[in-house]
Design an enzyme around this catalytic site. Sequence first.
Site, PDB file in Angstrom:
ATOM      1  N   LYS A  23      -4.675 -10.246  -6.916  1.00 49.98           N
ATOM      2  CA  LYS A  23      -6.075 -10.207  -6.018  1.00 49.98           C
ATOM      3  C   LYS A  23      -7.244  -9.428  -6.616  1.00 49.98           C
ATOM      4  CE  LYS A  23      -5.702  -7.957  -2.281  1.00 49.98           C
ATOM      5  NZ  LYS A  23      -5.556  -7.834  -0.655  1.00 49.98           N
TER       6      LYS A  23
ATOM      7  N   LYS B  74     -10.767  -3.593  -4.095  1.00 47.99           N
ATOM      8  CA  LYS B  74     -11.197  -2.311  -4.622  1.00 47.99           C
ATOM      9  C   LYS B  74     -10.398  -1.366  -5.191  1.00 47.99           C
ATOM     10  CE  LYS B  74     -13.216  -3.183  -0.185  1.00 47.99           C
ATOM     11  NZ  LYS B  74     -13.149  -3.111   1.669  1.00 47.99           N
TER      12      LYS B  74
ATOM     13  N   LYS C 170       0.880  -1.034  -0.260  1.00 45.31           N
ATOM     14  CA  LYS C 170       0.135  -0.173  -0.221  1.00 45.31           C
ATOM     15  C   LYS C 170       1.066   1.213  -0.312  1.00 45.31           C
ATOM     16  CE  LYS C 170      -4.460  -1.610   1.827  1.00 45.31           C
ATOM     17  NZ  LYS C 170      -5.428  -1.606   2.570  1.00 45.31           N
TER      18      LYS C 170
END
Length: 344
Positions: free
Chosen positions: A207, A210, A115
């Site tokens: 994966k 969002k 992130k």
Amino acid sequence: MSAFQQRVFSGVQPTGNLHLGNYLGAIQKFVDLQDNYDCMYCVVDMHAITVWQDPNELRDNIREVTAAFLAAGIDAKKHIVFNQSRVPQHAELAWVFNCVARMGWLNRMTQFKEKAGKDRENASVGLFAYPALMAADILVYRGTHVPVGDDQKQHLELARDIAQKFNNDFADSIAANGHADGFFPLPEPLITGPATRVMSLRDGSKKMSKSDASDLSRINLRDDAEQIAAKIRKARTDPEPLPSEAKGLEGRREADNLVGIYAALSGDSRDKVLSEFGGGQFSSFKQALADLCIEKLAPITSEMRRMQADTAYIDSVLEDGGVRARELAQGTMDQVKDIIGLLR
Ligand code: TYM
């Protein structure tokens, strides 16, 4: 026998674009666990703000995740549904855990590395400390079982390490306060079933997420039947027909993903699904998958939309859950203060 009362805790971030991975990896399991456990399901808004969120969108997203919980079948009267920031004890215990967890442990967290990206200096301190807050979410209720997708496994291991170190660091004081088996349970991850890691429909090595720039990569809980059908039709596959056993899916990531999604939606194993579709072409399997997906999701998404229009109702559920959660959390915090020597 464990001295701890069994309790399920899990959380979902209100960061928009709730998708099929969130549903199959987490929310569908939340629903199933309700019969056998006392459950707490939390909209983790304080985790969401570790990256900047637009305040109006954040409010909407908190309500949307709540609506998804309820529409999927979570019983907010029998169990507890609330948003994290209503219960300040999460942050309070997280501070204690910041002092228990070691820099080296957090430095190893792959989700932070992903992130934060290349510009780590510019990531928020909250994003780095995130796993200590996550441990506090669970342990402020002395939660014992945590249903999550595979991507949360490392965070759960860290929560166990924190619980263990707290129990060791304060062993004498914990015993003096009347706890023979340590104060915190070591929470157990529940990562089960055929869809613990739902992958992107466009790239079987990533994966479903969002934040993927391509909306075609995921099925959103906001999508209508047409969008779902189109996304599954366009999902990447390979040129071979489907195998007749799960073993034949090895090395075929996209095929494995679609069969896994079908299995999770139908409640069957991959082998069972392939006993029906093995040897066939993707086109007919995709049609069946789209039909199944729409059949399972449509009642949930339409109920979600209906509920989201009634913000007063959603807010009343969160308020009620918050009151009950705070009472439990305060009981733990009082004991933590006694154990570590803070006057109250
Ligand atoms: P979050 O909000 O990213 O995701 C919510 C849940 O969905 C699961 N999930 C998936 N499962 C299968 N396939 C996928 N592609 C997929 N993407 C997401 C996640 O594993 C998760 O279970 N840190 C957590 C939230 C959290 C939490 C907690 C969870 C905060 N505190 C305490 C459990 C206990 C997160 O970011 O989940």
